[in-house]
Design a protein around this motif. Structure first.
Motif, mmCIF file in Angstrom:
data_model
loop_
_atom_site.group_PDB
_atom_site.id
_atom_site.type_symbol
_atom_site.label_atom_id
_atom_site.label_comp_id
_atom_site.label_asym_id
_atom_site.label_seq_id
_atom_site.Cartn_x
_atom_site.Cartn_y
_atom_site.Cartn_z
ATOM 1 N N LEU A 1 69.680 -45.963 15.143
ATOM 2 C CA LEU A 1 70.652 -46.311 14.111
ATOM 3 C C LEU A 1 71.164 -45.083 13.377
ATOM 4 C CD1 LEU A 1 68.952 -49.509 12.631
ATOM 5 C CD2 LEU A 1 71.006 -49.407 14.048
ATOM 6 N N LYS B 1 79.163 -49.449 22.341
ATOM 7 C CA LYS B 1 79.876 -50.629 21.884
ATOM 8 C C LYS B 1 81.324 -50.624 22.370
ATOM 9 C CE LYS B 1 79.668 -51.521 17.559
ATOM 10 N NZ LYS B 1 79.677 -51.259 16.102
ATOM 11 N N ASN C 1 74.409 -53.987 20.048
ATOM 12 C CA ASN C 1 74.701 -54.464 18.694
ATOM 13 C C ASN C 1 73.737 -53.848 17.677
ATOM 14 O OD1 ASN C 1 75.530 -55.871 16.455
ATOM 15 N ND2 ASN C 1 74.640 -57.820 17.083
ATOM 16 N N LYS D 1 73.374 -54.419 14.634
ATOM 17 C CA LYS D 1 72.808 -55.432 13.744
ATOM 18 C C LYS D 1 71.543 -56.037 14.343
ATOM 19 C CE LYS D 1 77.134 -56.687 11.406
ATOM 20 N NZ LYS D 1 78.116 -57.757 11.145
ATOM 21 N N GLY D 2 71.488 -56.113 15.668
ATOM 22 C CA GLY D 2 70.293 -56.620 16.315
ATOM 23 C C GLY D 2 69.106 -55.697 16.098
ATOM 24 N N TRP D 3 69.352 -54.400 16.203
ATOM 25 C CA TRP D 3 68.290 -53.419 15.956
ATOM 26 C C TRP D 3 67.812 -53.516 14.510
ATOM 27 C CZ3 TRP D 3 66.461 -49.983 19.746
ATOM 28 C CH2 TRP D 3 67.187 -49.949 20.930
ATOM 29 N N ALA D 4 68.766 -53.555 13.590
ATOM 30 C CA ALA D 4 68.407 -53.624 12.176
ATOM 31 C C ALA D 4 67.659 -54.919 11.851
ATOM 32 C CB ALA D 4 69.673 -53.526 11.317
ATOM 33 N N PHE D 5 68.064 -56.011 12.497
ATOM 34 C CA PHE D 5 67.412 -57.298 12.273
ATOM 35 C C PHE D 5 65.942 -57.243 12.691
ATOM 36 C CE2 PHE D 5 66.024 -61.225 14.371
ATOM 37 C CZ PHE D 5 65.963 -62.068 13.271
ATOM 38 N N TRP E 1 83.876 -58.835 18.567
ATOM 39 C CA TRP E 1 82.662 -58.950 17.742
ATOM 40 C C TRP E 1 81.744 -57.760 18.000
ATOM 41 C CZ3 TRP E 1 79.927 -64.375 17.398
ATOM 42 C CH2 TRP E 1 78.998 -64.359 16.337
ATOM 43 N N GLY F 1 80.557 -55.161 15.208
ATOM 44 C CA GLY F 1 79.156 -55.371 14.833
ATOM 45 C C GLY F 1 78.505 -54.150 14.228
#
Length: 206
Positions: A66, A76, A125, A127-131, A202, A206
């Motif tokens: 990230l 991406k 994505n 956001k997937g890593w951060a999630f 998207w 993202g």
């Protein structure tokens, strides 16, 4: 890991997994055009990607990933452009992912390409890593060995993710059957193409 912790984790991830997202929309789209069985190849790639992201997140590698937005920007960009191109083809009732008409009969999409498509969508994505960085650590007990806990959590994650993907693909297949009965194959391709282009955009945003 005690039973109460597992119940909370399963409840949390089940809700997150079934919520519409890029991978679920991709599964819905492919279920609509190529059927649930062939969509399983995409699911296999997506599950490998999810497992990789979850594992690396726990290892702390996600923080490094990230911190290098250039990597994600390129990944991406390429992934989003590819999905957008596929969507345009589907809108025009062309390509290997569209529902064939008499004028567009052709060979089905290769299993390898479908698997890569799922993998890229899952991994590209941020956001997937951060999630996963935010979700997984609170459920890990530092006083117990990490590996067994990760095996259990990954098994739960992949099982719930697979169930959600199948649910969305099945929904797409049902919609496909309805549109086929109405003779609206071209409309079905345009709906699927629009969804595919939406996933590509998207991915960019993202």
């Amino acid at each position: 890991m005690n039973t109460a912790t597992l119940v909370v984790f399963i409840s949390t991830f089940a809700f997150v997994s079934v919520t519409p997202g890029m991978c679920m929309m991709l599964s819905l789209t492919l279920g609509m055009t190529i059927g649930v069985r062939r969509t399983l190849f995409m699911m296999a790639g997506e599950l490998v990607g999810v497992g990789l992201v979850a594992s690396l997140s726990v290892m702390g590698v996600a923080a490094i990933m990230l911190a290098t937005p250039e990597f994600f920007w390129v990944f991406k960009g390429l992934g989003g452009a590819y999905l957008l191109w596929l969507g345009i083809q589907m809108w025009q009732s062309k390509g290997k992912l569209s529902v064939p008409t008499e004028a567009t009969q052709g060979p089905p999409a290769p299993a390898k390409a479908l698997a890569i498509q799922g993998f890229v969508t899952a991994v590209a994505n941020p956001k997937g890593w951060a999630f996963f960085m935010a979700l997984l650590p609170p459920f890990l007990n530092a006083s117990q060995p990490l590996a067994p806990q990760m095996v259990v959590l990954l098994a739960i994650i992949l099982t719930l993710e697979f169930a959600s993907l199948v649910l969305y693909a099945s929904g797409g297949r049902m919609l496909s059957g309805f549109l086929r009965q109405a003779g609206n194959v071209r409309l079905m391709n345009r709906i699927a193409g629009t969804l595919m282009m939406g996933v590509g955009v998207w991915l960019w945003l993202g």
